[in-house]
Each structure stands twice: as C-alpha cells, then as structure tokens.
Design a protein around this motif. Sequence first.
Motif, short mmCIF file in Angstrom:
data_model
loop_
_atom_site.label_atom_id
_atom_site.label_comp_id
_atom_site.label_asym_id
_atom_site.label_seq_id
_atom_site.Cartn_x
_atom_site.Cartn_y
_atom_site.Cartn_z
N ALA A 27 -0.42 -8.18 -5.05
CA ALA A 27 0.78 -8.19 -5.89
C ALA A 27 1.55 -6.88 -5.78
CB ALA A 27 0.40 -8.47 -7.34
N ALA A 87 3.20 -6.69 -2.34
CA ALA A 87 4.37 -7.57 -2.31
C ALA A 87 5.55 -6.91 -3.00
CB ALA A 87 4.03 -8.91 -2.96
N PRO A 118 7.78 -11.76 -0.50
CA PRO A 118 7.29 -12.82 -1.38
C PRO A 118 5.75 -12.86 -1.34
CG PRO A 118 9.06 -13.64 0.02
CD PRO A 118 8.70 -12.27 0.51
N GLU A 119 5.13 -12.90 -2.51
CA GLU A 119 3.67 -12.78 -2.58
C GLU A 119 2.95 -13.88 -1.80
OE1 GLU A 119 0.11 -11.94 -5.80
OE2 GLU A 119 2.19 -11.97 -6.47
N ARG A 120 3.44 -15.11 -1.84
CA ARG A 120 2.76 -16.19 -1.13
C ARG A 120 2.81 -15.95 0.38
NH1 ARG A 120 6.31 -19.02 1.36
NH2 ARG A 120 8.42 -19.28 0.62
N PHE A 121 3.90 -15.36 0.86
CA PHE A 121 4.04 -15.06 2.28
C PHE A 121 3.17 -13.85 2.65
CE2 PHE A 121 7.33 -14.40 5.89
CZ PHE A 121 6.61 -15.24 6.73
N LEU A 148 0.24 -13.00 1.54
CA LEU A 148 -1.16 -13.34 1.73
C LEU A 148 -1.41 -13.93 3.12
CD1 LEU A 148 -1.96 -14.61 -1.85
CD2 LEU A 148 -2.44 -12.37 -0.85
N LYS A 149 -0.46 -14.69 3.62
CA LYS A 149 -0.57 -15.23 4.98
C LYS A 149 -0.56 -14.10 6.00
CE LYS A 149 2.01 -18.10 8.23
NZ LYS A 149 3.21 -18.89 8.45
N ARG A 168 -3.81 -12.11 6.13
CA ARG A 168 -4.87 -12.76 6.91
C ARG A 168 -4.75 -12.39 8.39
NH1 ARG A 168 -4.15 -16.90 3.22
NH2 ARG A 168 -2.68 -18.05 4.52
#
Length: 147
Positions: free
Chosen positions: A29, A32, A38-41, A43-44, A47
């Motif tokens: 967080a 980001a 964007p936080e969801r992006f 995390l990808k 990885r």
Amino acid sequence: MKFNQATDYAFRIILYMSTLPFGTRKVGAELARTSKIPERFLLKIMRYLVNAKLLHSYRGVDGGFSLAKKPKDINLYDVVTAVEGDTYLQHCLYDSESCSRGCHGQCAVQEAVGKIQAVLIQELKNVDFETLAKRERSIHISLHHVV
C-alpha cells in the motif's frame, strides 16, 4: 520501441526502494501510494520483480518488500526483462524462421537492427539503480531549494 506501463511502474518501484537504506521493507500500500501506482496493478508487478529475484517478499505483520540485491547490482535491463521478458526490436531477431521473405536471418535490415539492439541492451545494462537513486536525490534536493 516502447516499454509497457508495467515496466515504467517497475522502474518507479525499484528506484524508490533504491533511495532507501538497503534492507528497508515497505508494504504494498505504501509503495503504491508513494509511486502513484494502482495497488491492484502493483501486486502483479511485485510478483514479476520477486520472481526475477530483484525483490524479497515477506509475509505477516512485519511483511512487505525489500530489495533482494544492492541497487548497484540492479540495472534497467534487469527490470525490463523481469517484466517484459526478453525484448526484441524486430520479430526476426529471435525467430529467423518468421521472415515472410524467407531470409532466415540473412538480411541487411536484420543485421542493422540486430546491432542496434545489442547496443541498446548494453546501454540498459550500464545504468544501475545506485546511480539513478543518487541522481533522483539530487533532482529532489534542487527542486526543493528553488525560491
């Protein structure tokens, strides 16, 4: 040639982490927010960077992410390949059988672009994140001292 958005975000993440003392952990967080991703992006992308062994991932209450290597040992090419895989300027540079002319890698354009690609890769490898972090600090210092 154009790097994709994920690569740009990965550059931001590694650069930000490189400005911190080595070993510093940051949660997703916060990364980001500070990197404006964007936080969801994020995390990808994380990885990709963890799989490439550029970042460590920690779980639990004290979890987060830290650099897996010192900034001087991470370069722009490492980040590009972590996110995009091997990058080629022209399709025939990695698949000579794909040429619709049937040249099989024997073409003046392929030779020229191949040389340019080799120079580009070397230049990306020459730029490490320790150098970029030092420059980033000096840019922000000069921006904050403008009267």
